[in-house]
Motif scaffolding. Sequence first.
Motif, PDB file in Angstrom:
ATOM      1  N   ASP A 158      57.492  63.215  33.359  1.00 25.57           N
ATOM      2  CA  ASP A 158      56.853  62.233  34.245  1.00 25.57           C
ATOM      3  C   ASP A 158      56.365  61.031  33.435  1.00 25.57           C
ATOM      4  O   ASP A 158      55.156  60.809  33.296  1.00 25.57           O
ATOM      5  CB  ASP A 158      55.687  62.900  34.972  1.00 25.57           C
ATOM      6  CG  ASP A 158      55.198  62.071  36.160  1.00 25.57           C
ATOM      7  OD1 ASP A 158      55.670  60.933  36.321  1.00 25.57           O
ATOM      8  OD2 ASP A 158      54.335  62.573  36.910  1.00 25.57           O
ATOM      9  N   ALA A 160      56.257  57.956  34.260  1.00 27.57           N
ATOM     10  CA  ALA A 160      55.469  57.032  35.081  1.00 27.57           C
ATOM     11  C   ALA A 160      53.999  57.436  35.115  1.00 27.57           C
ATOM     12  O   ALA A 160      53.108  56.582  35.145  1.00 27.57           O
ATOM     13  CB  ALA A 160      56.044  56.993  36.495  1.00 27.57           C
ATOM     14  N   MET A 161      53.741  58.743  35.116  1.00 30.38           N
ATOM     15  CA  MET A 161      52.358  59.224  35.096  1.00 30.38           C
ATOM     16  C   MET A 161      51.653  58.755  33.828  1.00 30.38           C
ATOM     17  O   MET A 161      50.513  58.293  33.876  1.00 30.38           O
ATOM     18  CB  MET A 161      52.353  60.750  35.176  1.00 30.38           C
ATOM     19  CG  MET A 161      50.988  61.411  34.998  1.00 30.38           C
ATOM     20  SD  MET A 161      50.557  61.730  33.246  1.00 30.38           S
ATOM     21  CE  MET A 161      51.813  62.897  32.765  1.00 30.38           C
ATOM     22  N   GLU A 163      52.336  56.120  31.975  1.00 26.96           N
ATOM     23  CA  GLU A 163      52.092  54.677  32.041  1.00 26.96           C
ATOM     24  C   GLU A 163      50.926  54.352  32.964  1.00 26.96           C
ATOM     25  O   GLU A 163      50.159  53.412  32.707  1.00 26.96           O
ATOM     26  CB  GLU A 163      53.355  53.946  32.500  1.00 26.96           C
ATOM     27  CG  GLU A 163      54.504  53.990  31.509  1.00 26.96           C
ATOM     28  CD  GLU A 163      54.129  53.391  30.152  1.00 26.96           C
ATOM     29  OE1 GLU A 163      53.310  52.449  30.098  1.00 26.96           O
ATOM     30  OE2 GLU A 163      54.656  53.883  29.135  1.00 26.96           O
ATOM     31  N   ALA A 164      50.749  55.125  34.028  1.00 27.25           N
ATOM     32  CA  ALA A 164      49.621  54.901  34.932  1.00 27.25           C
ATOM     33  C   ALA A 164      48.298  55.174  34.211  1.00 27.25           C
ATOM     34  O   ALA A 164      47.323  54.416  34.362  1.00 27.25           O
ATOM     35  CB  ALA A 164      49.747  55.797  36.158  1.00 27.25           C
ATOM     36  N   TRP A 165      48.255  56.241  33.392  1.00 27.28           N
ATOM     37  CA  TRP A 165      47.055  56.514  32.611  1.00 27.28           C
ATOM     38  C   TRP A 165      46.788  55.389  31.607  1.00 27.28           C
ATOM     39  O   TRP A 165      45.652  54.961  31.419  1.00 27.28           O
ATOM     40  CB  TRP A 165      47.204  57.843  31.874  1.00 27.28           C
ATOM     41  CG  TRP A 165      46.879  59.045  32.706  1.00 27.28           C
ATOM     42  CD1 TRP A 165      47.736  59.768  33.486  1.00 27.28           C
ATOM     43  CD2 TRP A 165      45.601  59.656  32.859  1.00 27.28           C
ATOM     44  NE1 TRP A 165      47.089  60.796  34.098  1.00 27.28           N
ATOM     45  CE2 TRP A 165      45.767  60.758  33.730  1.00 27.28           C
ATOM     46  CE3 TRP A 165      44.335  59.394  32.336  1.00 27.28           C
ATOM     47  CZ2 TRP A 165      44.708  61.584  34.096  1.00 27.28           C
ATOM     48  CZ3 TRP A 165      43.276  60.219  32.692  1.00 27.28           C
ATOM     49  CH2 TRP A 165      43.460  61.302  33.568  1.00 27.28           C
ATOM     50  N   ASP A 167      47.720  52.234  31.826  1.00 31.69           N
ATOM     51  CA  ASP A 167      47.286  51.022  32.537  1.00 31.69           C
ATOM     52  C   ASP A 167      45.789  51.079  32.806  1.00 31.69           C
ATOM     53  O   ASP A 167      45.062  50.087  32.619  1.00 31.69           O
ATOM     54  CB  ASP A 167      48.044  50.881  33.861  1.00 31.69           C
ATOM     55  CG  ASP A 167      49.490  50.445  33.645  1.00 31.69           C
ATOM     56  OD1 ASP A 167      49.806  49.970  32.530  1.00 31.69           O
ATOM     57  OD2 ASP A 167      50.304  50.615  34.572  1.00 31.69           O
ATOM     58  N   ASP A 168      45.312  52.242  33.240  1.00 32.99           N
ATOM     59  CA  ASP A 168      43.881  52.379  33.530  1.00 32.99           C
ATOM     60  C   ASP A 168      43.048  52.391  32.259  1.00 32.99           C
ATOM     61  O   ASP A 168      41.892  51.961  32.260  1.00 32.99           O
ATOM     62  CB  ASP A 168      43.631  53.665  34.332  1.00 32.99           C
ATOM     63  CG  ASP A 168      44.176  53.569  35.750  1.00 32.99           C
ATOM     64  OD1 ASP A 168      43.994  52.516  36.370  1.00 32.99           O
ATOM     65  OD2 ASP A 168      44.786  54.538  36.218  1.00 32.99           O
ATOM     66  N   SER A 174      38.945  49.012  35.719  1.00 31.44           N
ATOM     67  CA  SER A 174      39.668  49.917  36.602  1.00 31.44           C
ATOM     68  C   SER A 174      38.694  50.756  37.433  1.00 31.44           C
ATOM     69  O   SER A 174      37.644  51.173  36.973  1.00 31.44           O
ATOM     70  CB  SER A 174      40.564  50.852  35.783  1.00 31.44           C
ATOM     71  OG  SER A 174      41.065  51.887  36.601  1.00 31.44           O
TER      72      SER A 174
END
Length: 213
Positions: A158, A160-161, A163-165, A167-168, A174
């Motif tokens: 995963d 994308a998961m 990258e989401a972490w 980004d935050d 955030s």
Amino acid sequence: MAIAAGLRRIVCVAVCLCATFGVQAAELAGLRILPRSDAGHSFPGWQSEGALPSSSTVPLELGDEIHGATLQLQPSRPGGQYRVRVQYETSMGLSAEGPHLDLVDWKHCVSDWQPAEASDALSFVLPEPTEEQSSCFPPYAPAELEQAVRDLGRSMGDPAMAEAWLDDLRTPSSVIGVSPFVAISKVRVRVEVLRDGKWADVATVAFMPAMGC
């Protein structure tokens, strides 16, 4: 003849190795850790299912802590002299005020082995970790942390998961508020027996506390 002699040597070596490791494996019939009854601890206790291999891993439930609890040895035969030592390993995680991402396969601090206090010949109180042992972590660059998160995302299938972490993590404003934290991720408990004047390993159990909250 040469082949037969070689086979005899292999069989002899195999028998000797089995005898050696058989003695080690049979040293303990089992282990147990008594439940903690003091306030603020919910640890219900733990008991091995029969004899332990030379090394094993035991995951702990969220909030369970074995430090301060009493480890009881169950030897296969009477008369042995034992000691117990403990080692702590810390890891980093990312916290989002509840959800967390644990980087247990990245950098660590590993403490020196420290003795557990014997309350009798077969009972040992597992030591409390110091502040340094609980919070130690080696230096790292932000790029190293980001790569570790991406590697974890790929291993979980995963990306994308991950990258989401990240980004935050990069965005202080955030809503989630991701931040790094350090916690004990592994507690190694080693049992040793005195043989011929030297301490020999009998079993090492790695207890895995749940990181985060």
